[in-house]
Every structure is written in structure tokens, then in C-alpha cells.
Motif scaffolding. Structure first.
Motif, PDB file in Angstrom:
ATOM      1  N   LEU A  68     -15.665  16.183   0.070  1.00 18.49           N
ATOM      2  CA  LEU A  68     -16.699  16.668   0.995  1.00 18.49           C
ATOM      3  C   LEU A  68     -16.307  18.056   1.489  1.00 18.49           C
ATOM      4  O   LEU A  68     -15.178  18.267   1.924  1.00 18.49           O
ATOM      5  CB  LEU A  68     -16.836  15.716   2.188  1.00 18.49           C
ATOM      6  N   LEU A  71     -14.420  22.269  -9.102  1.00 19.20           N
ATOM      7  CA  LEU A  71     -15.728  22.386  -8.443  1.00 19.20           C
ATOM      8  C   LEU A  71     -15.987  23.869  -8.200  1.00 19.20           C
ATOM      9  O   LEU A  71     -15.296  24.509  -7.403  1.00 19.20           O
ATOM     10  CB  LEU A  71     -15.741  21.621  -7.114  1.00 19.20           C
ATOM     11  N   ASP A  72     -16.991  24.386  -8.899  1.00 24.33           N
ATOM     12  CA  ASP A  72     -17.296  25.813  -8.825  1.00 24.33           C
ATOM     13  C   ASP A  72     -18.423  26.034  -7.817  1.00 24.33           C
ATOM     14  O   ASP A  72     -19.405  25.297  -7.819  1.00 24.33           O
ATOM     15  CB  ASP A  72     -17.723  26.271 -10.224  1.00 24.33           C
ATOM     16  N   ASP A  73     -18.247  27.027  -6.958  1.00 22.71           N
ATOM     17  CA  ASP A  73     -19.303  27.369  -5.986  1.00 22.71           C
ATOM     18  C   ASP A  73     -19.755  26.148  -5.190  1.00 22.71           C
ATOM     19  O   ASP A  73     -20.925  25.767  -5.193  1.00 22.71           O
ATOM     20  CB  ASP A  73     -20.509  27.989  -6.704  1.00 22.71           C
ATOM     21  N   PHE A  74     -18.809  25.545  -4.519  1.00 27.82           N
ATOM     22  CA  PHE A  74     -19.043  24.314  -3.761  1.00 27.82           C
ATOM     23  C   PHE A  74     -19.474  24.728  -2.356  1.00 27.82           C
ATOM     24  O   PHE A  74     -18.747  25.424  -1.646  1.00 27.82           O
ATOM     25  CB  PHE A  74     -17.736  23.522  -3.753  1.00 27.82           C
ATOM     26  N   GLY A  89     -21.420  21.240   3.368  1.00 29.16           N
ATOM     27  CA  GLY A  89     -22.349  20.128   3.506  1.00 29.16           C
ATOM     28  C   GLY A  89     -22.589  19.377   2.213  1.00 29.16           C
ATOM     29  O   GLY A  89     -23.403  18.451   2.170  1.00 29.16           O
ATOM     30  N   SER A  90     -21.871  19.766   1.142  1.00 24.22           N
ATOM     31  CA  SER A  90     -22.036  19.082  -0.145  1.00 24.22           C
ATOM     32  C   SER A  90     -20.946  18.037  -0.337  1.00 24.22           C
ATOM     33  O   SER A  90     -19.810  18.211   0.108  1.00 24.22           O
ATOM     34  CB  SER A  90     -21.961  20.073  -1.309  1.00 24.22           C
ATOM     35  N   LEU A  91     -21.335  16.986  -1.034  1.00 25.32           N
ATOM     36  CA  LEU A  91     -20.410  15.907  -1.376  1.00 25.32           C
ATOM     37  C   LEU A  91     -20.352  15.807  -2.890  1.00 25.32           C
ATOM     38  O   LEU A  91     -21.391  15.746  -3.548  1.00 25.32           O
ATOM     39  CB  LEU A  91     -20.926  14.592  -0.784  1.00 25.32           C
ATOM     40  N   ALA A  92     -19.152  15.819  -3.442  1.00 23.01           N
ATOM     41  CA  ALA A  92     -18.997  15.723  -4.895  1.00 23.01           C
ATOM     42  C   ALA A  92     -18.265  14.433  -5.258  1.00 23.01           C
ATOM     43  O   ALA A  92     -17.402  13.971  -4.518  1.00 23.01           O
ATOM     44  CB  ALA A  92     -18.229  16.919  -5.428  1.00 23.01           C
ATOM     45  N   GLY A  93     -18.632  13.868  -6.375  1.00 29.41           N
ATOM     46  CA  GLY A  93     -17.953  12.674  -6.860  1.00 29.41           C
ATOM     47  C   GLY A  93     -18.843  11.454  -6.754  1.00 29.41           C
ATOM     48  O   GLY A  93     -20.039  11.574  -6.566  1.00 29.41           O
ATOM     49  N   PRO A  94     -18.273  10.268  -6.895  1.00 31.87           N
ATOM     50  CA  PRO A  94     -16.825  10.075  -7.059  1.00 31.87           C
ATOM     51  C   PRO A  94     -16.356  10.332  -8.494  1.00 31.87           C
ATOM     52  O   PRO A  94     -17.096  10.074  -9.440  1.00 31.87           O
ATOM     53  CB  PRO A  94     -16.632   8.604  -6.683  1.00 31.87           C
ATOM     54  N   LEU A 139     -23.819  16.371  11.219  1.00 31.47           N
ATOM     55  CA  LEU A 139     -23.344  15.118  10.621  1.00 31.47           C
ATOM     56  C   LEU A 139     -23.488  15.197   9.107  1.00 31.47           C
ATOM     57  O   LEU A 139     -24.448  15.762   8.588  1.00 31.47           O
ATOM     58  CB  LEU A 139     -24.165  13.925  11.134  1.00 31.47           C
ATOM     59  N   ALA A 140     -22.521  14.617   8.424  1.00 25.48           N
ATOM     60  CA  ALA A 140     -22.630  14.421   6.980  1.00 25.48           C
ATOM     61  C   ALA A 140     -22.439  12.934   6.714  1.00 25.48           C
ATOM     62  O   ALA A 140     -21.764  12.241   7.483  1.00 25.48           O
ATOM     63  CB  ALA A 140     -21.570  15.231   6.235  1.00 25.48           C
ATOM     64  N   VAL A 141     -23.065  12.454   5.672  1.00 28.69           N
ATOM     65  CA  VAL A 141     -23.034  11.019   5.400  1.00 28.69           C
ATOM     66  C   VAL A 141     -22.635  10.766   3.948  1.00 28.69           C
ATOM     67  O   VAL A 141     -23.130  11.422   3.028  1.00 28.69           O
ATOM     68  CB  VAL A 141     -24.415  10.368   5.665  1.00 28.69           C
ATOM     69  N   VAL A 177     -19.186  17.035 -12.464  1.00 31.50           N
ATOM     70  CA  VAL A 177     -18.985  16.211 -11.275  1.00 31.50           C
ATOM     71  C   VAL A 177     -20.296  16.153 -10.492  1.00 31.50           C
ATOM     72  O   VAL A 177     -20.849  17.197 -10.146  1.00 31.50           O
ATOM     73  CB  VAL A 177     -17.871  16.808 -10.397  1.00 31.50           C
ATOM     74  N   PRO A 178     -20.819  14.953 -10.223  1.00 32.65           N
ATOM     75  CA  PRO A 178     -22.085  14.877  -9.491  1.00 32.65           C
ATOM     76  C   PRO A 178     -21.928  15.387  -8.056  1.00 32.65           C
ATOM     77  O   PRO A 178     -20.920  15.143  -7.412  1.00 32.65           O
ATOM     78  CB  PRO A 178     -22.430  13.387  -9.516  1.00 32.65           C
ATOM     79  N   ARG A 179     -22.945  16.105  -7.595  1.00 32.82           N
ATOM     80  CA  ARG A 179     -22.913  16.616  -6.219  1.00 32.82           C
ATOM     81  C   ARG A 179     -24.199  16.236  -5.503  1.00 32.82           C
ATOM     82  O   ARG A 179     -25.270  16.204  -6.107  1.00 32.82           O
ATOM     83  CB  ARG A 179     -22.818  18.145  -6.214  1.00 32.82           C
ATOM     84  N   THR A 180     -24.074  15.957  -4.216  1.00 28.87           N
ATOM     85  CA  THR A 180     -25.254  15.674  -3.404  1.00 28.87           C
ATOM     86  C   THR A 180     -25.140  16.415  -2.085  1.00 28.87           C
ATOM     87  O   THR A 180     -24.047  16.776  -1.660  1.00 28.87           O
ATOM     88  CB  THR A 180     -25.387  14.171  -3.098  1.00 28.87           C
ATOM     89  N   ALA A 206     -24.907  16.158   1.629  1.00 22.39           N
ATOM     90  CA  ALA A 206     -24.416  15.061   2.464  1.00 22.39           C
ATOM     91  C   ALA A 206     -25.122  14.988   3.808  1.00 22.39           C
ATOM     92  O   ALA A 206     -24.709  14.225   4.678  1.00 22.39           O
ATOM     93  CB  ALA A 206     -22.912  15.190   2.665  1.00 22.39           C
TER      94      ALA A 206
END
Lengths: 281, 166
Positions: free
Chosen positions: A40, A58-61, A64-69, A219-221, B4-7, B9
Motif C-alpha cells: 500500500l 512497481l513502476d510509477d506507484f 492511495g494505491s494498493l498492489a498485490g497480492p 482512509l484506505a481500505v 502486479v494487480p493494482r487498485t 484503495a
């Protein structure tokens, strides 16, 4: 995308290196015992590249973004987070830090701010134990540049004095919670109130992130599902009207039997009352 | 290695919900009952309305309108207060018997009975009955078999499995 966009094949190569092994390839599907890692990004205003064992993963992350799992073999991984315009991981903004991932574990690595507003990273272990039927799990994590907080639901504190980077885990009846975050001991929200769905059989992980001083708390979820268990049975009858072992029914009609049973039940009550009366004499 | 999947959050906006069942009918067997969304009773079992004229849909599992998994709708076979329930005739369902589920907004899902089994309550594979994955299917449950007159419970469940009809 800019020049650092990497072809999938090279990304695969990079991830092979994650395991500390140069031979073989990652299995097409997750192997039993692999760890699961999500990432996250909870540092406001900074688009980053994430390097794992020096390989761009992870390029240009974006914040507020969530990557994975990601399914990864158990082991220790070195993670460095650099500004997105850096050429490599040699001068990371965060890290490098070592993440120790155990077989079968479920983890989230969070890039976030310290209470003083400095970028840092924390590895959390996610609770994936099975929930009772009808329950959800709510995990609350403080990853914001802010003092200790209380989490309020329906006006009452359900989590008290939670400090960055601590977490609190609650199992509760599934449903939507109207939650807000306030400085410890107060009830004036600094975040929310917001509706959080603590769904049945799901670990709903809520992160408070951003900076109080900069006015960008949010908040992030993250959700991890499939933790449910099933009802223990279906108790769906109480009169025996269709029982295969019911006493012979002279009328031959089930509805007749029903009436007889109701009569019998009434008679039973009357008889019991009489015997009670008798005993009282 | 796939990307890698991204969303995002951020707090999810409320997603359009899958319709919930409001009524189940088995015309060939004269079954026509209202369906209420229910969870768990105090004993950890599926909660059921006392009235056998009302059925319970396990709201934490799939809906009959969902794309996957077993939707469970159950009703009491009988009660001392109300007498016999509509689901009493389920045990006699022939393969192919049509089952129609309607939602409150009027949409319908049609199923055809695949199997009827009477299983001892101690041996029911609940993980299969309440499976949230796999082919979409409808599982209708009531009680049957022998009755324990000392405890007031049936010893078996009647479990009807039906597959979607397209």
C-alpha cells in the motif's frame, strides 16, 4: 509511460531474483506455502517506484494505491522505495528495509509517514484466521502523521489510543459501521464519519494515512475474503408431521395428524396443569 | 509473471447489489412462499422464521441471482403452532421440476431440480451446501426423515439441489 516501463518478461526475471535464486522461473500458479504480499502506498504527494531485491517491481506507484497480492516463496526480501524519477534504487526515499515473509503468511507492506511526517515503511501481518459464521473482521491501522487516535463507531470509542504504526483487530457481527477517527480522548472527527462495510467472512483493513498538519488525512481500505465458516445446521422442523417414524395415523391425512397433534399438545398441557394442581393440594 | 494487480484503495463506492430473493415457487408441488434474508441463530445454525410459510435465504452466501455458488433457501417443514409448511412436499420433487425465484424488483431466476436427498443431520456436507464458489445453483432445504419425539427435532435434512435454466 516513460522509459522505465519494463516488459513483463523482465519483470518476471526481476521477481525470480526476489527469491535469491537465479535458476528456474516463478511457478505459473502459487505454490502451497507461498507468502502473500500486498503493498500500500500511503505517502501523500509522491509517486514512487518500488524495488524488491534491487529489481523494479512497481513502476510509477501512486499514493492511495494498493498492489498485490503477490505470491512469493517464503524468505527475506529487501524493499527500497525511490521517487519515480530516480534512475535506480541507489538513493531510496524509504528503505531499503528487509521484509521477512513466512510460508503461508499474508502481509501488507505499507509506505507511510511517521508521526513526525517522515516517510517510512511498515510490514503488517494480516489476520486470516477463520471467522465464525455471521462475523466480519475489522483491522484498523494508524499510518498517518498524527498523534494517537480513537476510532469511534456510533459515537463510542471502539479503538482507544492507537498510535502510528500500531493496529487493532476486532471480530464483530457483519455489517456496515459508521466510523470516524478522532484524537485520543476527543470525539471531534479528524477523518469521517465514513461507512465501512465489515463484510461477513472478510478481513476489512482500514488504514488512516496522510498528514494532520497538511490537512490530507484519508482512509484506505484493503479486504481479504474467504475467511468465512458455514452455518452449523438447518433446524427446519419441530412437529414431526412428516416424520417417517410417526405413529400410525388412522385418518390417513397428514392435515388430520396435524390437528390431532395440536389437540394432543393442548391435552398434554391440560393434563400437566391438572397434575400440578393435584400436587399443590 | 503477470503485471502486479493494482487498485485504488479509497473507500469503495457502494457497488450495485445483486438482487435478493423475495419469493420461491415450485408450481408443480404447490410451493409458494415468501423469502426473508436471514443470518445465524444463537446456536450458529441458519436462522429460520418460526412460520413454515416463510422461507429463509442465507444472506451471507450467494444470492440465487449471483453468478457463482450455492444459494441456500430453507423453511421449516412444520411447526406445532402453524402446522405443515409448503416445503413438506419438497421431498417428492422429481428431477427437472421447475423452481422459480423472484426478487422484490420483479426479476426472476429459473432453476430445475437436479437431485433430492435426505441426509442425516450429522452427516450433511455443510461446506458443499453453503459453498460460495463454483457453478451457480439453488439449494432448498427443509427437515424430514425420522423425528425424535423426545427432543422435538427431525434427524435428517431434505436437500434439493437445482441448476439454473437458461
Amino acid at each position: 509511460m516513460h522509459k522505465k516501463k519494463i516488459p513483463a518478461a523482465i519483470a518476471a526475471g526481476a521477481l525470480i531474483a526476489l527469491g535469491g535464486s537465479v535458476a528456474g522461473a516463478l511457478p505459473a500458479s502459487a505454490a502451497d506455502g507461498d507468502a502473500k504480499l500486498s503493498v500500500l502506498h500511503a505517502v501523500p504527494g509522491l509517486t514512487v517506484d518500488v524495488y524488491v531485491n534491487n529489481a523494479l517491481t512497481l513502476d510509477d506507484f501512486t499514493p492511495g494505491s494498493l498492489a498485490g497480492p503477490l505470491d512469493l516463496p517464503a524468505g527475506t526480501y529487501s524493499v527500497a522505495i525511490a521517487a519515480a524519477d530516480a534512475a535506480d534504487a541507489s538513493a531510496p526515499a524509504i528503505g531499503p528495509i528487509d521484509l521477512q515473509l513466512a510460508a503461508g503468511g499474508n502481509y501488507t507492506a505499507v509506505a507511510h509517514l511517521t508521526p513526525a511526517g517522515e516517510p517510512t515503511a511498515t510490514l503488517y501481518t494480516n489476520d486470516t484466521s477463520t471467522l465464525a459464521a455471521g462475523e466480519g473482521r475489522l483491522t484498523v491501522r494508524h499510518d498517518a502523521a498524527a498523534p494517537a487516535v480513537d476510532v469511534l463507531a456510533g459515537g463510542a470509542a471502539v479503538v482507544s489510543n492507537l498510535s502510528n504504526p500500531d493496529e487493532k483487530v476486532l471480530n464483530l457481527p457483519a455489517g456496515t459501521v459508521s466510523a470516524s477517527v478522532a484524537a485520543t480522548g476527543t470525539t471531534t472527527p479528524v477523518i469521517g464519519p465514513a461507512d465501512v462495510n465489515a463484510a461477513e467472512g472478510v478481513n476489512t483493513i482500514v488504514y488512516a494515512w496522510g498528514s494532520l498538519e497538511d490537512g490530507n488525512l484519508a482512509l484506505a481500505v484493503q479486504t481479504i475474503d474467504g475467511l468465512h465458516s458455514n452455518p452449523s445446521g438447518v433446524p427446519a422442523g419441530s412437529a414431526g408431521l412428516v416424520a417417517t417414524n410417526r405413529p400410525a395415523d388412522p385418518t390417513g391425512l397428514v392435515i388430520g395428524a396435524s390437528a390431532l397433534l395440536v389437540l394432543a399438545a393442548g391435552a398434554g398441557v391440560a393434563l400437566r396443569r391438572r397434575s400440578v394442581a393435584k400436587a399443590a393440594r | 509473471m503477470p503485471e502486479v494487480p493494482r487498485t485504488d484503495a479509497g473507500l469503495p463506492a457502494s457497488t450495485p447489489a445483486v438482487p435478493e430473493p423475495a419469493r420461491v415457487e415450485v408450481p408443480a408441488l404447490g410451493i409458494d412462499v415468501s423469502v426473508l434474508p436471514e443470518g445465524i441463530d444463537d446456536a450458529g445454525a441458519l436462522a429460520l422464521p418460526e412460520d413454515p410459510g416463510l422461507a429463509s435465504w442465507y444472506r451471507f452466501g450467494p444470492s440465487p441471482f449471483a453468478a457463482a455458488g450455492s444459494a441456500v433457501i430453507a423453511a421449516h417443514v412444520d411447526s406445532l403452532q402453524y402446522g405443515l409448511g409448503d416445503f413438506a412436499s419438497l421431498a417428492g420433487a422429481a428431477p427437472g421440476t421447475e423452481v422459480v425465484v423472484s426478487s422484490a424488483d420483479g426479476s426472476t431466476a429459473r432453476f430445475a431440480v437436479v437431485s433430492v436427498e435426505t441426509a442425516d443431520k450429522t452427516g450433511v456436507p455443510w461446506a458443499t451446501v453453503f459453498d460460495r464458489t463454483g457453478d451457480p445453483r439453488l439449494t432448498l432445504i427443509t427437515c424430514g426423515g425420522e423425528f425424535d419425539y423426545s427432543t422435538g427435532h427431525y434427524l435428517s435434512n431434505v436437500i434439493v439441489t437445482a441448476a439454473p435454466v437458461t
